[in-house]
Design an enzyme around this catalytic site. Sequence first.
Site, PDB file in Angstrom:
ATOM      1  N   THR A  46       0.745  -1.174  -0.062  1.00 26.08           N
ATOM      2  CA  THR A  46      -0.027  -0.061   0.066  1.00 26.08           C
ATOM      3  C   THR A  46       0.669   1.169  -0.126  1.00 26.08           C
ATOM      4  O   THR A  46       0.525   2.264  -0.594  1.00 26.08           O
ATOM      5  CB  THR A  46      -0.889  -0.008   1.201  1.00 26.08           C
ATOM      6  OG1 THR A  46      -1.599  -1.183   1.480  1.00 26.08           O
ATOM      7  CG2 THR A  46      -1.911   1.101   1.300  1.00 26.08           C
ATOM      8  N   HIS A  62       0.571  -9.750  -6.426  1.00 25.52           N
ATOM      9  CA  HIS A  62       1.135 -10.633  -5.435  1.00 25.52           C
ATOM     10  C   HIS A  62       1.845 -11.672  -6.249  1.00 25.52           C
ATOM     11  O   HIS A  62       2.658 -12.680  -5.611  1.00 25.52           O
ATOM     12  CB  HIS A  62       0.497 -10.935  -4.355  1.00 25.52           C
ATOM     13  CG  HIS A  62       0.028  -9.835  -3.605  1.00 25.52           C
ATOM     14  ND1 HIS A  62       0.865  -8.929  -2.985  1.00 25.52           N
ATOM     15  CD2 HIS A  62      -1.363  -9.473  -2.881  1.00 25.52           C
ATOM     16  CE1 HIS A  62       0.166  -8.095  -2.206  1.00 25.52           C
ATOM     17  NE2 HIS A  62      -1.182  -8.605  -2.283  1.00 25.52           N
ATOM     18  N   ARG A  74       9.730  -7.339   2.642  1.00 22.02           N
ATOM     19  CA  ARG A  74       9.918  -7.100   4.182  1.00 22.02           C
ATOM     20  C   ARG A  74      10.274  -8.392   4.998  1.00 22.02           C
ATOM     21  O   ARG A  74      10.086  -9.397   4.649  1.00 22.02           O
ATOM     22  CB  ARG A  74       8.330  -6.680   4.649  1.00 22.02           C
ATOM     23  CG  ARG A  74       8.333  -6.052   6.075  1.00 22.02           C
ATOM     24  CD  ARG A  74       7.060  -5.709   6.520  1.00 22.02           C
ATOM     25  NE  ARG A  74       6.834  -5.141   7.697  1.00 22.02           N
ATOM     26  CZ  ARG A  74       5.761  -4.792   8.239  1.00 22.02           C
ATOM     27  NH1 ARG A  74       4.620  -5.155   7.691  1.00 22.02           N
ATOM     28  NH2 ARG A  74       5.896  -4.089   9.059  1.00 22.02           N
TER      29      ARG A  74
HETATM   30  P1  A3P Z   1       1.776  -3.899  10.139  1.00 21.53           P
HETATM   31  O1  A3P Z   1       0.615  -4.798  10.016  1.00 21.53           O
HETATM   32  O2  A3P Z   1       3.142  -4.484  10.528  1.00 21.53           O
HETATM   33  O3  A3P Z   1       1.514  -2.519  10.580  1.00 21.53           O
HETATM   34  P2  A3P Z   1       0.322  -4.245   2.571  1.00 21.53           P
HETATM   35  O4  A3P Z   1       0.114  -2.721   2.125  1.00 21.53           O
HETATM   36  O5  A3P Z   1       1.543  -5.075   1.855  1.00 21.53           O
HETATM   37  O6  A3P Z   1      -0.979  -4.962   2.865  1.00 21.53           O
HETATM   38  O7  A3P Z   1       1.155  -4.306   3.863  1.00 21.53           O
HETATM   39  C1  A3P Z   1       0.451  -3.702   5.207  1.00 21.53           C
HETATM   40  C2  A3P Z   1       1.617  -3.388   6.021  1.00 21.53           C
HETATM   41  O8  A3P Z   1       2.023  -2.316   5.866  1.00 21.53           O
HETATM   42  C3  A3P Z   1       1.028  -3.035   7.727  1.00 21.53           C
HETATM   43  O9  A3P Z   1       1.835  -3.414   8.409  1.00 21.53           O
HETATM   44  C4  A3P Z   1       0.696  -1.709   7.569  1.00 21.53           C
HETATM   45  O10 A3P Z   1       0.436  -0.975   8.645  1.00 21.53           O
HETATM   46  C5  A3P Z   1       2.042  -1.005   6.825  1.00 21.53           C
HETATM   47  N1  A3P Z   1       1.713   0.197   6.138  1.00 21.53           N
HETATM   48  C6  A3P Z   1       0.599   0.611   5.554  1.00 21.53           C
HETATM   49  N2  A3P Z   1       0.599   2.003   5.171  1.00 21.53           N
HETATM   50  C7  A3P Z   1       1.943   2.047   5.424  1.00 21.53           C
HETATM   51  C8  A3P Z   1       2.719   3.428   5.341  1.00 21.53           C
HETATM   52  N3  A3P Z   1       2.247   4.451   4.570  1.00 21.53           N
HETATM   53  N4  A3P Z   1       3.950   3.472   5.734  1.00 21.53           N
HETATM   54  C9  A3P Z   1       4.379   2.513   6.446  1.00 21.53           C
HETATM   55  N5  A3P Z   1       3.768   1.264   6.512  1.00 21.53           N
HETATM   56  C10 A3P Z   1       2.625   1.173   6.134  1.00 21.53           C
END
Ligand code: A3P
Length: 296
Positions: free
Chosen positions: A46, A108, A130
């Site tokens: 995201t 993905h 990650r």
């Molecule tokens: P956590 O669950 O560890 O907080 P994806 O977007 O691939 O689904 O990943 C979601 C993860 O990215 C979540 O991690 C979320 O909180 C974190 N996340 C979403 N937006 C973010 C941002 N702008 N900056 C840093 N981390 C972010």
Amino acid sequence: ITQYLYLYQQFWYRPTLIQPTITFQKHFQAKHDDIVIASLPKAGTTWLKALAFATMKRHHFIPSQNDHPLLHSNPHTIVPYFETNIGDNPSVIPDLSTLPEPRMFGTHLPFPSLSNSIHNSNCKIIYICRNPFDTFISYWHFSNNIVPSPLPTLTLEEAFERYSEGIHPFGPFWSHVLGYWKASKDTPNKVLFLKYEDLKADINFELKRMAQFLDCPFSEGEESGGVIDSIIELCSFKKMKELEINKNGKALDGVENKYYFRKGETGDWVNYFSPWMTEKLSKIIKEKLSECSLSF
Ligand code: A3P
């Protein structure tokens, strides 16, 4: 985390995603200036989508202004998502050819399973990786939240055992990561490999690297004029999490946007892993990634 995953082309999928994947592989036509954002779920997709969108569109939308699209729509709704459940009926496959260029897509899918047209065109791929510990814990929370699911969920320990065997959506983790890592070494102009932890540590540097890779580097004037800082601020966890669209909106697949913003930190896994889990996963990752210079 549901129990049911199926192996397709050596990677694990939720059953509902297999047909859309095949459809995508058969029908998706890449254009030369497409940008593909690739990741495992919970790797920071995201965040990367927002950064890439804000960077590419900065000449159309000033990042610091109140009418920027990212303030009103989660990147999920800006970026058509390959893995929506579209079946294989060509009449319902969305027409992506008319989207404004450069088009951006999120996926993905593992590197070898991308459509041939992505492999054969000049389109660019940005991959975000990650550390496997946080990826697992983030997914654990996410999958427990996105219910209602009719399927039974696994305990943390059960899910961990499977994850350690590689059985995880779009996993094994190490195969997914290695596929893109190797591609980034073999074809550095096509695949950029980023790490969530590096973005957290020095977002300014990583954003400039990304813009350079996308052939739209920031000018000195943009840098001194605060454009980079505005993009970083616009896409920050704090800012995005507080947006109305991310508090109350839904992604295309029906998942509430709020579940994409949990803690946004590195290292939260230590609050969940017991010593045996840490030891086990560290050993597996070290072994599986021994052929590359990646470490977590
Ligand atoms: P956590 O669950 O560890 O907080 P994806 O977007 O691939 O689904 O990943 C979601 C993860 O990215 C979540 O991690 C979320 O909180 C974190 N996340 C979403 N937006 C973010 C941002 N702008 N900056 C840093 N981390 C972010």
